[in-house]
Design an enzyme around this catalytic site. Sequence first.
Site, PDB file in Angstrom:
ATOM      1  N   TYR A  52       0.864  -1.180   0.000  1.00  0.00           N
ATOM      2  CA  TYR A  52       0.000   0.000   0.000  1.00  0.00           C
ATOM      3  C   TYR A  52       0.907   1.238   0.000  1.00  0.00           C
ATOM      4  CZ  TYR A  52      -4.251   2.545   1.688  1.00  0.00           C
ATOM      5  OH  TYR A  52      -5.340   3.367   1.842  1.00  0.00           O
ATOM      6  N   LYS A  87      -1.554  -1.542  -4.012  1.00  0.00           N
ATOM      7  CA  LYS A  87      -2.539  -0.479  -4.078  1.00  0.00           C
ATOM      8  C   LYS A  87      -1.771   0.831  -4.051  1.00  0.00           C
ATOM      9  CE  LYS A  87      -6.056   2.245  -2.091  1.00  0.00           C
ATOM     10  NZ  LYS A  87      -6.722   2.805  -0.926  1.00  0.00           N
TER      11      LYS A  87
END
Lengths: 312, 312, 312, 312
Positions: free
Chosen positions: B139, B167
Amino acid sequence: MTFPAPLTGVVPPVCTPLTEEGEVDVPSLLRLVEHLVEGGVHGLFVLGSTSEAAYLTDRQRRQVVEAVVGHVGGQLPVLAGAIDMATARVLDHVEAVTKAGAQAVVVTAPFYARAAHPAEIARHYRRIAEAGPVPVVAYDIPVSVPTRLPAALVLELAAEGVLAGLKDSSGDLAGFREVVTGARKDPATAAFSVLTGSEVIMDAALAVGADGAVPGFANVDPHGYVRLYRLARAGDWDGARAEQDRLCGLFGMTRVGDPARMGPGSSALGAFKTALHLRGVIDCPATADPQIPLSPEETARVRTFLADAGLL
Amino acid sequence: MTFPAPLTGVVPPVCTPLTEEGEVDVPSLLRLVEHLVEGGVHGLFVLGSTSEAAYLTDRQRRQVVEAVVGHVGGQLPVLAGAIDMATARVLDHVEAVTKAGAQAVVVTAPFYARAAHPAEIARHYRRIAEAGPVPVVAYDIPVSVPTRLPAALVLELAAEGVLAGLKDSSGDLAGFREVVTGARKDPATAAFSVLTGSEVIMDAALAVGADGAVPGFANVDPHGYVRLYRLARAGDWDGARAEQDRLCGLFGMTRVGDPARMGPGSSALGAFKTALHLRGVIDCPATADPQIPLSPEETARVRTFLADAGLL
Amino acid sequence: MTFPAPLTGVVPPVCTPLTEEGEVDVPSLLRLVEHLVEGGVHGLFVLGSTSEAAYLTDRQRRQVVEAVVGHVGGQLPVLAGAIDMATARVLDHVEAVTKAGAQAVVVTAPFYARAAHPAEIARHYRRIAEAGPVPVVAYDIPVSVPTRLPAALVLELAAEGVLAGLKDSSGDLAGFREVVTGARKDPATAAFSVLTGSEVIMDAALAVGADGAVPGFANVDPHGYVRLYRLARAGDWDGARAEQDRLCGLFGMTRVGDPARMGPGSSALGAFKTALHLRGVIDCPATADPQIPLSPEETARVRTFLADAGLL
Amino acid sequence: MTFPAPLTGVVPPVCTPLTEEGEVDVPSLLRLVEHLVEGGVHGLFVLGSTSEAAYLTDRQRRQVVEAVVGHVGGQLPVLAGAIDMATARVLDHVEAVTKAGAQAVVVTAPFYARAAHPAEIARHYRRIAEAGPVPVVAYDIPVSVPTRLPAALVLELAAEGVLAGLKDSSGDLAGFREVVTGARKDPATAAFSVLTGSEVIMDAALAVGADGAVPGFANVDPHGYVRLYRLARAGDWDGARAEQDRLCGLFGMTRVGDPARMGPGSSALGAFKTALHLRGVIDCPATADPQIPLSPEETARVRTFLADAGLL
């Protein structure tokens, strides 16, 4: 014991010795506490950045506070970090560490959370002070929390009684002085404690009026930092400077780590723990994951620093 | 259900509705999940930044995962954030969320902790992948975690099998493209999922090859984001751009908060929850402390955005 | 006169008085120089940041150096900024200011140019020292030039004879101390001059061993800064601190500008020039475009600061 | 020729070939211009960042504009950077480059100067537009000028007629899109030109509505960028993406420089000029001081990139 207001003196952030498996090594931790107490420190700060609070699980954090509070038993004030991202999570830590006996909590601005507006920071500290049973010390540490604590906001929260003190690890002496001077001017903040987190400009911070210091490197040489504090308190600024310069030289050990292999945090905490290990205070120099351990060569360089300083 | 490899489609980070008292409002949360599922989303991401993970206690985090997993019961993949400062703390969250049924975890680089060297980041993800029972999605969200994840490092960890996806909420499309292109070139990373976290350049991310998107604003208008995804998948780039431009206009609601009173986070999350409240999906627009709530005037502006878009 | 090695004392960066039309007001500039000389300063630094060097054209820069050098005629050392983006442009300024009589040049790391690697910075200073006929003082001012000058690099270039001194306007006393201490340890750098650019921690900088200071605010109260310097040199650290605290209070005038209307630069330089105007030293408080002028109310607040300090 | 409104197409920032002695190599410069014109570019931007404007003296800057304008003689629009720290200095460059024949100027926010408040930036551009005889294009390049240009401010100045266009080298496609969309909505800004400075997401910028691009890497492969532009204009987004992906691969040459020896600027500009030298366009690959030259090994890697692309 009553928590001192203001808190003064040398209050080291206590390293958290770990086993090879990454568990808290309680006997080493208690020996480290003894080493600091014998060094003459005026309080203990557990679960700070130097304590690797960010790396310890909640269970390990609890273990640390219980062990240290149980050991010093009211001899010395014990502050505990309640380091987490935002208000509700911080309050859970406040509850845990005060239940375990901490007498004050040290709390940063929110991080990760996008709440860096002065109104958001103020709300954060107000909620924590309302809910918390113990004094709250604000913690300004831009290397970990990018949101700075503006001097005006700190003084406003101090005057309101929300904050009992500030630990400033920013290295920004001008901003620090603003808080010190502001706090001295207002009777409402007479007991507010302004503490520097710097290991290398502690003399300067005391000269501008700091109440005390929270130097991570005092784990390695508590006697030095206590001596420096006493010289400053006695007004012997040349003596204080000489002691500080000596400590700055020794502090060079925090850079032994090869920047190609590791960041400055791994190097500094690795050097602290390696030095404590070499001095026989703790059993194992391990730092928590994902920090990179010092190599044998880097360890040898730490040893040279200690030997040259007569600390072996 | 088996976790898809690669994960594709629209996977919104699910807002966490709260009561006035700051507790998780489970019935509202489940209505929100229904709203998203009916909107056609392809997965759910709980305990992300949009979910206010940084503000929720461990107890509340657990409540959220249990409620959502219990409700969607294997219909859709559920990813959960394991957002914390360093390795050991993250692993505790990984254990909690997987026990509660999450099928993959989403993990940032260390923060607060000073461990930003590529070697330290790599060690972090390797430890988590070794210990964790489920796929790990990296992330990259610089607004919360200053340490960026270099494309080369992401691709290395992907090829090793440490990471199952990324992500990317950086807004840096050039870096994103590097990961997409790199992953497509190597058979070892064929199943690696590259997801954008952007709400406003999702069309561009899909055009450069993204597998999917994790748009926070899909809470408010899931149908729009699903439509955009389908248009892009069908190669109708002009249609996708038109839908994206419409969503960008609507996204203007995230700026209703007065910058003199609050930061951009309070404004954006406040607008998301206010919109969900006005649309009748959740019972209360409250955001977690120390965020500042929207005023009645600001709420009225959110209503106008929704009305103009035909979403009331 | 020979340029002093090391340069010591109070060396103010001289403001550049402007007319309403934005031209250099030479009579006011010479009155300002007189005001500083009468205040007891030890040198003058023209074309620094406080002099608005970034805002002045090449013609205006030349005018300033010629006027000041012509006026002080060898009484005092005059340093001149050679502030530009990269090596060749800096060298053109070096030529211009030395032709006009400056005895040393003050040079930053490259900016705008992407040349922030230590090897690039070193090459920059080496080229300038090779080509330039006068001593080169490095200038570390992160508020203007994001590239910091690492202590180790400064010391290396000092030992090589490339640099004659450092003006440090970073506010980072720990880094400053490293340079001071390093320079003192090596006979090769005994004449290297370490100067602080800070107006508010000058006492602390002197206490750690600074040779002198370059305080912009000395334009307004040169007597105060000279007094502070003398007290420090006499070892009267308590007296120095009291004087510094007084100056810090007065320095509050730099924040009179409304942050809704202007940035901190417009406010600070506006206050400097307004104070000089109110004290009768210069004819017009104008600052250069695109800075925003102080309002009448803000001007009145500057007047109050001066009146309270007995400087009207 | 009339300056096009809006300016569209591929407008490369023209590299400035230098001799070994660091002087402008005019014959090489003109061959480079020919190479670009034959490549089909729609305009030329001299004295930009890729042109090493920050490194060139005023004399050299003048030489460049005169040579290029003299050569293309009204065939193509020529924009020139007026890159300097603040308003008055920029105006001097505006005068110089327009006298030499440039048809538009490209101007950043103030830098070094502390003037980053929106009101200060607006004043800067308004003064320049008032005084300047040619259209002003704003230049957002955070890698060189930390002050970003907020979309709302750009649109306001566009509607006022102060700005004729924006060159955005920020890589922030979301902010870029805001400007594009905002400009399209308002008839007052119908002729405002929004140009991307990115070499690696030009397809995405065109897809969101950019008028054109100013890609530095088009020096090396102008045909590729022109092809990409035409494919995008024809609505062949898959073809555009394929061409962009090819160019992204080739762009990898900008990273051949060893980060232990040099920064990313030396590496990228070194690669551009080395490639132009290897392709036979310019006589010497030298970059300006204090940039570090590529080694023979690094040069060989650039050659491989070119050979693999069939550009040798």
